[in-house]
Design an enzyme around this catalytic site. Structure first.
Site, PDB file in Angstrom:
ATOM      1  N   HIS A 277       0.833  -1.208   0.000  1.00 15.74           N
ATOM      2  CA  HIS A 277       0.000   0.000   0.000  1.00 15.74           C
ATOM      3  C   HIS A 277       0.875   1.269   0.000  1.00 15.74           C
ATOM      4  O   HIS A 277       0.570   2.244   0.695  1.00 15.74           O
ATOM      5  CB  HIS A 277      -0.937   0.000   1.210  1.00 15.74           C
ATOM      6  N   ASP A 339      -0.273  -4.927   5.700  1.00 15.24           N
ATOM      7  CA  ASP A 339      -1.337  -5.749   5.115  1.00 15.24           C
ATOM      8  C   ASP A 339      -1.228  -5.826   3.593  1.00 15.24           C
ATOM      9  O   ASP A 339      -0.678  -4.941   2.940  1.00 15.24           O
ATOM     10  CB  ASP A 339      -2.704  -5.188   5.495  1.00 15.24           C
ATOM     11  N   GLU A 340      -1.774  -6.889   3.054  1.00 16.23           N
ATOM     12  CA  GLU A 340      -2.046  -7.058   1.624  1.00 16.23           C
ATOM     13  C   GLU A 340      -0.839  -6.761   0.727  1.00 16.23           C
ATOM     14  O   GLU A 340      -0.976  -6.123  -0.322  1.00 16.23           O
ATOM     15  CB  GLU A 340      -3.238  -6.184   1.208  1.00 16.23           C
ATOM     16  N   VAL A 341       0.325  -7.233   1.132  1.00 16.15           N
ATOM     17  CA  VAL A 341       1.485  -7.106   0.244  1.00 16.15           C
ATOM     18  C   VAL A 341       1.287  -8.062  -0.927  1.00 16.15           C
ATOM     19  O   VAL A 341       1.049  -9.260  -0.734  1.00 16.15           O
ATOM     20  CB  VAL A 341       2.797  -7.428   0.989  1.00 16.15           C
ATOM     21  N   GLU A 391      -1.624  -9.865   8.794  1.00 12.44           N
ATOM     22  CA  GLU A 391      -0.751 -10.524   7.823  1.00 12.44           C
ATOM     23  C   GLU A 391       0.664 -10.715   8.345  1.00 12.44           C
ATOM     24  O   GLU A 391       1.358 -11.649   7.938  1.00 12.44           O
ATOM     25  CB  GLU A 391      -0.685  -9.725   6.509  1.00 12.44           C
TER      26      GLU A 391
END
Length: 747
Positions: A277, A339-341, A391
């Protein structure tokens, strides 16, 4: 006055809310109370006070006394400047709620003043994670005693006192009560994303004021993401010059905001998301990107770009940035995101893939763990505790790292099993646009997956409705209840509002009053969270919050006036009975990216952007319909009146929409509401036509199908949504009338 709100306008709002609570028939409007053995004399007919969050113990018979105009504070412990300001704020709020000036001064010799005795223990650091928040209140016609364990308890006690005030025909009164109160969880937060859509300082301060009233104590600000970076950096000025789109907080504004929140007992925990992000950061400083050249033409890339954790210069950049930002936020907790790599950012980049192999990182999660540990050591040197999304649990993290669990109870349990402190946010994502009752039904310690969305679907469809089930995912094994040891590691929870489809003009209405219901879940014991009384109490709390500065209904009126200038009454009738579709179905860009379509920026100027996830009119109707079916036949005229309004509105809506094209997406919802209303009228024996049962069945089936289309995130991905992104909220009430058993029998 607070934020320029007029007392006259506020009294109309407050009176309307109290009337709504009574008409809805929601039962008692307070937490379970213990009877006082020596009840004070009543000033008027007893009426239970509404305090949200519900106190641990509330002893009251509903008696009240005329609200004094002149008060004096008798400090048993010397006040700090913070508490002196709090008392002045209390006086201001009391004046607004009462509709007349209430002056509060320090103790003097004038015997004609109403005394409030305040005693508390000082704390070296405030606000802080360990602050003591318990308080006791004794409220009677001879005076008030407020005893608190620390400054936070004083603030909470004053907030409860404001809620004990109500208006009566003879003037404002204050309920008599004995309250002993303490929070269930120490972390009671609101996560606000100001990266996707910028929120000005006055707007954020308005949310902080509301947070104080419902005893929330952590504002988690999501300050950087792919969309934008929102804080002035003097070390890396390109962040605000290029990546803020001209909207950011200066360092002076941040310091003032921190002080503003601290005055109200609220900590500000900043989040600067890395290593994923990071598009906004990398737009300003692309040399730290994993993939070069950066893709600046695809909007989906905003959520994909990641820092390069194999580049030594990346750590210099992160170290400098985090040190600068840490100095602006004194709280000991610093959120690094995590998060959300997107794994392909690393695995498909040759130099990074080679680095992983050479350094024996088997997975991207292992590489991210190395990044997290290095960043944690940097922040530890600045006296900070790292917080990250769940995560980061995929590989080892430093001890004492706070895990924010958002992907389900399995991750909450996993973090607790590892001995790490946890903040739960997944069940309280307000951008899923579920109603307050759905979030309220979910306890922070609940280990049922997707409990909130299941509750929302069941409530809206009613007992005969069908709920679509996910077809594209394998069922997960149930998570066993947390052990007593694991429960001790749950610091608390946060309501979270991501703002992809929420701009500043919509913020108050998208947060409140649902956040007040969530706040009660975080503060009150489970036995004091009573779903049957929620909406009646929430209506009163909503009106007081609006009275004291929130702009939820004012902003909704402004937005509606944009769509239908001068002709807002007819669309307002429709919006009283519908809600926006749920679970990100209204986030069109989210679905475009999921379907690998070109991502486009969404226009937030439709009826669905004004419609509220909660409809108090619909809740009132549904409750009255069920009560009627159960024998309260005197409710028939009110049911017929409301159904007639909804049935007749469609013709008028079509005429207004012909003059205001922005309303046309809601034509289908208007027709559907009219069909449901006619079904309800026919069930009551009004305007009954041949074949009405079949018509009612079709109307209910159509409405249920639309509701089911957004019953879960998985269903949303593969299911067409109703035109206009609107669903009906009166289905349970109409269904009860059409299929009722017992009571009156249909001929």
């Amino acid at each position: 006055m607070i934020k320029g709100f007029s007392i006259r306008r506020g009294l109309r709002v407050l009176a309307a809310g109290c009337a709504l609570a009574v008409l809805a028939g929601f039962g008692t409007c307070s937490a379970p109370a213990k009877a006082d053995t020596t009840p004070p004399a009543a000033f008027n007919a007893p009426q239970p006070p509404v305090i949200m969050p519900a106190p641990s113990t509330l002893q009251t018979d509903g008696s009240a006394f005329a609200l004094p105009a002149r008060w004096q504070v008798i400090w048993q412990s010397p006040p700090t400047p913070l508490l002196t300001r709090a008392v002045q704020r209390f006086a201001n709020r009391m004046s607004i709620v009462a509709g007349q000036t209430v002056s509060v001064e320090n103790a003097g010799k004038d015997k004609n003043t109403f005394p409030i005795h305040i005693q508390y223990a000082r704390e070296a650091t405030f606000p802080a994670p360990t602050m003591r928040e318990d308080y006791t209140l004794d409220v009677g016609p001879d005076g008030i005693t407020l005893t608190a364990q620390g400054p936070a308890g004083v603030l909470h006690g004053l907030a409860s006192l404001v809620q004990l005030v109500r208006r009566e025909a003879t003037g404002p009164v204050m309920a008599q009560a004995h309250i002993q109160d303490s929070p269930r969880f120490t972390w009671r937060g609101l996560m606000l994303d100001v990266s996707r859509h910028f929120m000005s300082i006055p707007t954020v301060e308005r949310q902080i004021d509301a947070m104080e009233m419902v005893k929330l104590n952590v504002l988690h600000l999501h300050l950087s993401d792919g969309a934008a970076f929102r804080v002035e950096s003097r070390h890396y000025p390109r962040l605000q010059k290029i990546s803020s789109h001209g909207q950011y907080y200066t360092q002076a504004e941040i310091r003032n905001l921190v002080r503003y929140a601290a005055d109200r007992g609220i900590r500000i925990v900043p989040e600067f998301d890395t290593p994923g992000h990071s598009f906004a950061m990398l737009l300003a400083y692309p040399q730290y990107a994993s993939v070069l050249p950066m893709n600046t033409t695809d909007r989906a890339e905003i959520n994909r770009a990641a820092l390069d954790p194999t580049n030594p210069a990346t750590y210099t950049f992160v170290r400098g940035l985090y040190a600068e930002m840490s100095a602006l936020f004194p709280d000991p907790v610093f959120h690094i995101g995590g998060d959300e790599v997107v794994a392909k950012q690393w695995t498909l980049t040759p130099r990074i893939a080679h680095y992983m192999q050479a350094h024996h990182f088997a997975t991207p999660a292992d590489l991210q763990a190395s990044f997290t540990n290095r960043v944690a050591q940097m922040l530890k040197a600045d006296g900070k505790t790292v917080m990250g999304w769940d995560e980061i649990l995929a590989a080892s993290v430093p001890p004492h790292t706070i895990i924010e669990s958002w992907r389900g109870p399995a991750n909450t349990a996993k973090a607790a099993e590892a001995g790490l402190p946890v903040v739960v946010s997944g069940p309280y994502y307000l951008d899923r646009l579920l109603p307050a009752s759905a979030y309220y039904e979910t306890d922070p310690l609940d280990t049922r997956k997707d409990a909130a969305e299941a509750q929302a679907a069941a409530q809206t469809t009613g007992p005969g409705g069908t709920i679509a089930t996910p077809t594209d995912t394998k069922p997960e094994a149930p998570v066993p209840p947390l052990t007593e040891q694991q429960k001790t590691l749950i610091l608390g929870a946060e309501g979270a509002l991501w703002t992809e489809v929420v701009d500043e003009d919509m913020l108050d209405a998208r947060l409140w009053p649902r956040m007040a219901a969530v706040a009660e879940r975080f503060w009150s014991t489970p036995q004091n969270c009573v779903p049957q009384t929620l909406y009646g109490r929430l209506a009163v709390t909503r009106d007081k919050l609006d009275l004291l500065g929130l702009k939820s209904r004012e902003d909704a009126d402004t937005l509606l006036d944009r769509l239908a200038a001068g002709e807002t009454q007819v669309p307002r009738v429709l919006l009283s009975a519908v809600s926006p579709i749920r679970n990100y179905a209204h986030n069109h860009e989210f679905l475009q990216i999921r379907h690998k379509q070109t991502a486009t920026e969404q226009d937030l100027n439709t009826p669905a952007d004004i419609a509220s996830p909660d409809s108090f009119e619909a809740e009132k109707f549904n409750a009255a319909a069920v009560a009627f079916v159960n024998g309260k036949v005197e409710l028939r005229p009110e049911l017929e009146r409301q159904l007639t309004i909804w049935a007749a509105n469609d013709a008028a809506f079509n005429q207004v929409a012909a003059r205001h094209a922005a309303l046309t997406p809601a034509l289908g919802a208007s027709a559907q509401l009219a069909a449901l209303a006619r079904a309800g009228l026919a069930a009551l024996g009004t305007e009954r036509t041949p074949g009405w049962r079949e018509q009612a069945r079709k109307a209910l089936e159509s409405a249920r199908k639309d509701i089911a289309a957004s019953s879960s995130i998985h269903v949303v991905t593969n299911t067409p949504q109703p035109a206009g992104d609107l669903i009906q909220r009166i289905v349970p009430g109409v269904e009860a009338l059409v299929t009722r058993e017992g009571g009156l029998t249909l001929p």
